[in-house]
Write an enzyme that holds these catalytic residues in place. Structure first.
Site, PDB file in Angstrom:
ATOM      1  CG  HIS A   1     -48.582   6.430  88.743  1.00  0.00           C
ATOM      2  ND1 HIS A   1     -47.202   6.463  88.737  1.00  0.00           N
ATOM      3  CD2 HIS A   1     -48.955   6.778  87.487  1.00  0.00           C
ATOM      4  CE1 HIS A   1     -46.778   6.815  87.534  1.00  0.00           C
ATOM      5  NE2 HIS A   1     -47.832   6.997  86.757  1.00  0.00           N
TER       6      HIS A   1
ATOM      7  CG  HIS B   1     -51.673   9.155  83.739  1.00  0.00           C
ATOM      8  ND1 HIS B   1     -51.090  10.409  83.796  1.00  0.00           N
ATOM      9  CD2 HIS B   1     -50.713   8.276  84.137  1.00  0.00           C
ATOM     10  CE1 HIS B   1     -49.835  10.291  84.204  1.00  0.00           C
ATOM     11  NE2 HIS B   1     -49.587   9.006  84.423  1.00  0.00           N
TER      12      HIS B   1
ATOM     13  CG  HIS C   1     -44.742  10.502  85.792  1.00  0.00           C
ATOM     14  ND1 HIS C   1     -45.692  11.142  86.553  1.00  0.00           N
ATOM     15  CD2 HIS C   1     -45.405   9.538  85.084  1.00  0.00           C
ATOM     16  CE1 HIS C   1     -46.875  10.586  86.328  1.00  0.00           C
ATOM     17  NE2 HIS C   1     -46.733   9.611  85.441  1.00  0.00           N
TER      18      HIS C   1
ATOM     19  CD  GLU D   1     -42.176   5.322  82.802  1.00  0.00           C
ATOM     20  OE1 GLU D   1     -42.990   4.532  82.309  1.00  0.00           O
ATOM     21  OE2 GLU D   1     -42.334   6.568  82.773  1.00  0.00           O
TER      22      GLU D   1
ATOM     23  CG  ASP E   1     -48.659   4.437  84.249  1.00  0.00           C
ATOM     24  OD1 ASP E   1     -49.097   5.610  84.249  1.00  0.00           O
ATOM     25  OD2 ASP E   1     -47.549   4.142  83.779  1.00  0.00           O
ATOM     26  CG  ASP E   2     -51.334   5.580  81.266  1.00  0.00           C
ATOM     27  OD1 ASP E   2     -52.019   6.616  81.260  1.00  0.00           O
ATOM     28  OD2 ASP E   2     -50.118   5.569  81.537  1.00  0.00           O
TER      29      ASP E   2
END
Length: 364
Positions: free
Chosen positions: A25, A27, A221, A224, A301-302
């Protein structure tokens, strides 16, 4: 613990760094660090927001500082979508991917499955092939020079209409990039991200059901910001993996289903903290998932936006939960088992995990 402050922390840091990791996961557009945003903007003559309209864009330093103060998922997404406008050429996409792969490899990642968001790029006039071929170039370089295995996951954006996702899906099929029967299947799965609460929970159901018939890997996703019903909706439309999923613990029956079906959750603890989904990493239900037999991996994630790549995420979890070596072994092994790779590669990674654990068992 990142960096460690005591000899004991140093031993744990060494173990967590050495532990072979699978990241599921992350991006790629979320790996655009502020220096790269500003340098690509200059190179490509892209106008970022003026400092008068958004002071965060005054300098690399002010943008970096702003990244530590997101108020919500949508607040983060506003910066995320501005950042990706600096990507223009095939080499830009390749450079971005390579930048992430180098960092991941340095932190012990042996296999990584990365999201990318073609819709926004195509809406601003970029050709589909420029985006995909650039990222494929980055993947091939990582596999050749770093020895890691990679997979590309094409992400649909929930804040855009279904028709936009359908056009992208059809393009990927027509280009032969997707599915077991594709001429050159460089895209190994489909995902769905962006704003969770607001769009229909099963927005991409028609696409997912069609993709499922083609044996295309599916994730989404869910859970969350939205409650556990978002997770159920994703599973019901064919997803075999859930990205985030931290609200799963609110529904014991659904949690039993996820454990029984061996669904992998791609948990992102630092991201959850930064986006105010939890007040501390300790609120992420890591222990509950372990006790319930729910498979999960830990992910960044990011990372450019949340200030934590995968090793820092591992350290944050260890600080919050004081897990055992056996716990970490299970997490690492479940990450391998939930990866979209062949059995030979899985067995190789499981062997590497076993060798790592043997080195540290008598120390920690």
């Amino acid at each position: 613990m990142c960096p460690p402050n005591t000899p004991y922390q140093s031993q744990w840091h060494a173990f967590l760094h050495s532990l072979p990791k699978c990241e599921h996961h992350v991006h790629l557009e979320g790996c655009l660090e502020p220096p790269l945003i500003f340098s690509m903007a200059r190179k490509n003559n892209v106008s970022l927001p003026s400092p008068s309209s958004n002071p965060a864009y005054t300098s690399v330093e002010t943008l970096s500082k702003r990244y530590g103060h997101f108020s919500s998922l949508d607040d983060f997404l506003s910066f995320y979508f501005i950042g990706m406008t600096v990507l223009k050429t095939q080499s830009d996409f390749a450079e971005l991917a390579w930048t992430y792969f180098k960092r991941a490899h340095a932190e012990g990642v042996h296999h990584t499955e990365v999201f990318f968001d073609p819709q926004v790029h195509m809406e601003r006039g970029l050709e589909y092939r420029v985006i995909v071929d650039g990222y494929v170039d980055g993947c091939k370089r990582a596999e050749k020079e770093l020895g890691i295995s990679t997979r590309l996951i094409m992400c649909f954006l929930k804040h855009l209409p279904l028709e936009s996702a359908q056009r992208l899906y059809d393009t990927a099929l027509n280009e032969g990039d997707l599915g077991l029967d594709g001429r050159n299947p460089v895209i190994h799965g489909l995902g769905a991200s962006s704003s969770e609460v607001g769009p229909p929970k099963d927005l991409f159901r028609p696409i997912y059901l069609g993709a499922k018939e083609k044996s295309i890997n599916l994730t989404a996703h869910a859970g969350e910001e939205g409650d556990a019903s978002y997770i159920a909706a994703a599973l019901d439309m064919g997803a075999t993996r859930i990205d985030h999923g931290i609200r799963l613990g609110e529904d014991p029956e659904l949690m039993e289903r996820v454990a029984r079906e061996e669904v992998l959750l791609t948990v992102c603890p630092v991201s959850n903290l930064q986006l105010k989904c939890v007040k501390s990493v300790a609120e992420v239900p890591i222990r509950k998932f372990l006790d319930a037999g729910v498979r999960f991996s830990i992910n960044s994630d990011d990372p450019a936006y949340f200030g934590a790549y995968i090793l820092e995420c591992y350290c944050a979890v260890q600080e919050a939960f004081n897990l055992s070596v056996a716990d970490w072994r299970l997490i690492a092994e479940n990450g391998v088992k939930g990866s979209w790779i062949g059995e030979e590669r899985k067995n190789e990674l499981l062997w590497r995990i076993d060798e790592c654990v043997k080195r540290f068992e008598g120390v920690l």
